[in-house]
Design a protein around this motif. Structure first.
Motif: not given
Length: 123
Positions: A87, A89-90, A120-122, A37, A10, A118, A39
């Motif tokens: 985000p 790129d999540t 995860t980009v916030s 990837r 993350l 995984q 999503a």
């Protein structure tokens, strides 16, 4: 050939992560590797690929200039340095390998797949 991917996590938007993928087993038969990837709700998408004979790596347009794929021939390991993460790129990131040295962006041309890691980009 088994592939072990690691390095996901993350991170906040604008941050960086480095993914690693190390083949084992009959790894001498691998001549090119790639990252894909997926999503939630989307299909598997090409990210980047590289070969062992020195050809230019290939990148998806959405990551060009932000992601860098590289290899360590001694360790037979491929890395994906991801900078300026967004985000969008999540996703679950998968490494893949094939015997042929010609770089391809098509997922069904890869014979071997890792388990996925995984990212995860916030925002």
């Amino acid at each position: 050939v088994q592939l072990q991917a690691s390095g996901g996590g993350l991170v906040q938007a604008g941050g960086s992560l480095r993914l690693s993928c190390e083949p084992s087993g009959r790894s001498f038969s691998v001549n090119s590797m790639g990252w894909f990837r997926q999503a939630p709700g989307n299909g598997r998408e090409f990210v980047a690929a590289i070969n062992w004979i020195g050809g230019s790596p290939r990148y998806a347009g959405s990551v060009k200039g932000r992601f860098t794929i590289s290899r360590d021939n001694a360790k037979n390991t491929v890395y994906l340095q991801m900078n300026s993460l967004k985000p969008e790129d999540t996703a679950v990131y998968y490494c893949a390998a094939r015997r042929a040295s010609v770089i391809t962006t098509t997922s069904n041309q890869y014979s071997y797949w890792g388990q996925g890691t995984q990212v995860t980009v916030s925002s």
